[in-house]
Design an enzyme around this catalytic site. Structure first.
Site: not given
Length: 385
Positions: A135-136, A370, A373
Site C-alpha cells: 500500500p505504501g 512494472e 512512465s
C-alpha cells in the site's frame, strides 16, 4: 523471407511458436476479450487451461524441466506481442508464469527450480504470483515494510501486499520482504511461499479500469512460516534479483504494448477503409490517413526498440536503461494508438459494442505497471548513453 514483423531472421522453432500463438490469439483470445472484460473480477480459467494444453503457459520455461525451452527474452517478446494482439489482459495472463520464473532463474538453486518450476509444466499448470507492491511502496520498491524475521528452521513473514496479480488464483508466490529493516535495497530478500501456507490470506478482488483478465488482490501475511530452504538467494539479494526481473519484464511488457498498439491500428485501419463519410472512405481523408500513418510509424519504432533490448539482454549486456526506453516507448505507443484508433472510429469507438474503448483502458496499465512512465524516464536519465 523477412517481413516488417520479422526484423531479424527467425528459426523454424520460433516461427512455429509464433504461428501457434497468433492462431490461438485469433481463435481463442480475441473472441473472449469483451466477455472477460465484462466479467470484471473473474479469472478466465478456461482460457488458461486451453493455453496450457498447447504449451503456451510454459513455453518460456527451461527444456530440462520439461518446458518449451524458449528462455531467451527475444522469443518471449515475439510470443507476448501475438497474444496481446488478441487481448492485452488475457495475453499478459497467459505469460504470467514467466514473471514468477524470472527471480527463480536469477537467484534459485537447481533444486529450487526443479521443485517450484517443474509443477508449472504441462496441461494442468497452476497459476503463480509475484508479490512486491505494498500500500505504501509502489515505484519505490526498496521501501517495502513486510518483515521476514528469523526463527527456528526459517523465517516468519508479516506484512501486507497490494495490487498482486493472480492473488487468490495462484498456487505459488514469490514474496519480497525485509530481513533487515534498517537497510533499503540491501535489506530485501525473496521467499517462495505456497498459497495454502497458514497465515497467508487474500482480500477481495480489486475492481480495475482495464486488463481485467488478471485479477488483483491484497495479500496479508500473519506469521507465515517459510523454511530456510525456500529463501531465494542469500539474505539481502532479493532487490538485485528483482531489478534483474524488472529488466526482463519491462522488455516483455513492451512487447505486450506493441501487440495492443498493433491491434488498435489494424482495427482502425480496416474500419477507415469501410466507413464512408462525405462520399468516400474516411481513410481517403488526409486527417485520418495521417493519423494512421503516425500509428504505423510508432508501432514499427517501438517494436524495433523492444527487440533490440531483448537481443541485448540475451547477450548478457546491462540493459537497465535500454529496457526502460523500450517499455516507455512501447507503452506510450499503445496509449497513443488506442486513442488514435478510438478517435478514428468516432462515436463507435466510444461504444462498448466495439473493442477499441476496452483496448484504450487496457493500454493505460502498460504506462503504470512494472514502473510508471515517470519512473522509466528517471531510469533512462540515469543511464544516458
Amino acid at each position: 523471407m523477412n517481413t516488417l514483423n520479422e526484423p531479424w531472421p527467425l528459426s523454424d522453432e520460433q516461427r512455429e511458436v509464433v504461428a501457434l500463438c497468433r492462431a490461438f490469439a485469433r481463435s481463442e483470445i480475441r473472441p473472449r476479450g469483451r466477455d472477460v472484460d465484462e466479467a470484471d473480477v473473474q479469472t478466465p480459467v478456461d482460457i488458461w487451461r486451453r493455453a496450457a494444453k498447447v504449451g503456451i503457459t510454459d513455453f518460456m520455461l527451461p527444456s530440462e524441466l520439461g518446458g518449451g525451452g524458449f528462455t531467451d527474452v527475444f522469443t518471449q517478446c515475439l510470443v507476448q506481442e501475438e497474444l496481446c494482439y488478441g487481448d492485452p489482459g488475457i495475453g499478459n495472463l497467459l505469460c504470467s508464469n514467466g514473471f514468477f520464473a524470472d527471480p527463480l532463474l536469477a537467484l534459485g538453486t537447481e533444486e529450487q527450480q526443479r521443485r517450484w518450476l517443474g509443477p508449472l509444466i504441462g496441461p494442468d499448470a497452476p497459476m503463480t504470483s509475484l508479490a512486491t507492491t505494498e500500500p505504501g511502496a509502489g515505484s519505490d520498491a526498496a521501501s517495502i515494510t513486510t518483515r521476514a524475521v528469523r526463527t527456528q528452521g526459517g523465517y516468519l513473514l508479516n506484512g501486507q501486499k497490494a495490487w498482486i496479480s493472480n492473488a487468490g488464483a495462484a498456487r505459488f508466490y514469490v514474496i519480497f520482504a525485509k530481513t533487515d529493516p534498517h537497510q533499503r535495497s540491501r535489506g530485501v530478500t525473496a521467499f517462495l511461499v505456497r498459497a495454502d501456507t497458514e497465515g497467508l490470506t487474500v482480500g477481495e478482488p480489486m475492481r480495475k479500469m482495464g486488463q481485467r483478465a488478471i485479477v488483483c488482490r491484497e495479500v496479508f501475511l500473519t506469521d507465515v512460516f517459510v523454511p530456510e530452504e525456500d529463501r531465494l538467494g542469500p539474505e539481502g539479494a532479493g532487490f538485485v534479483g528483482l531489478m534483474r526481473t524488472f529488466d526482463i519484464s519491462r522488455i516483455v511488457l513492451g512487447a505486450a504494448a506493441v501487440g495492443a498498439a498493433r491491434a488498435a491500428y489494424e482495427y482502425a485501419r480496416d474500419y477507415a477503409r469501410t466507413r464512408v463519410q462525405f462520399g468516400q472512405p474516411i481513410i481517403e481523408h488526409q486527417a485520418v490517413a495521417f493519423r494512421l500513418a503516425d500509428m504505423a510509424n510508432r508501432i514499427e519504432a517501438a517494436r524495433l526498440l523492444v527487440l533490440r533490448a531483448a537481443r541485448a539482454v540475451d547477450a548478457g549486456h546491462d540493459v537497465t536503461g535500454l529496457a526502460a526506453m523500450a517499455k516507455l516507448t512501447a507503452s506510450e505507443t499503445a496509449m497513443f494508438c488506442t486513442w488514435a484508433g478510438l478517435q478514428t472510429m468516432g462515436g463507435w469507438g466510444y461504444s462498448r459494442e466495439y473493442p477499441m474503448e476496452q483496448w484504450m483502458r487496457d493500454a493505460k496499465l502498460e504506462e503504470i505497471e512494472e514502473g510508471t512512465s515517470d519512473i522509466m524516464r528517471l531510469v533512462v536519465s540515469r543511464h544516458l548513453p
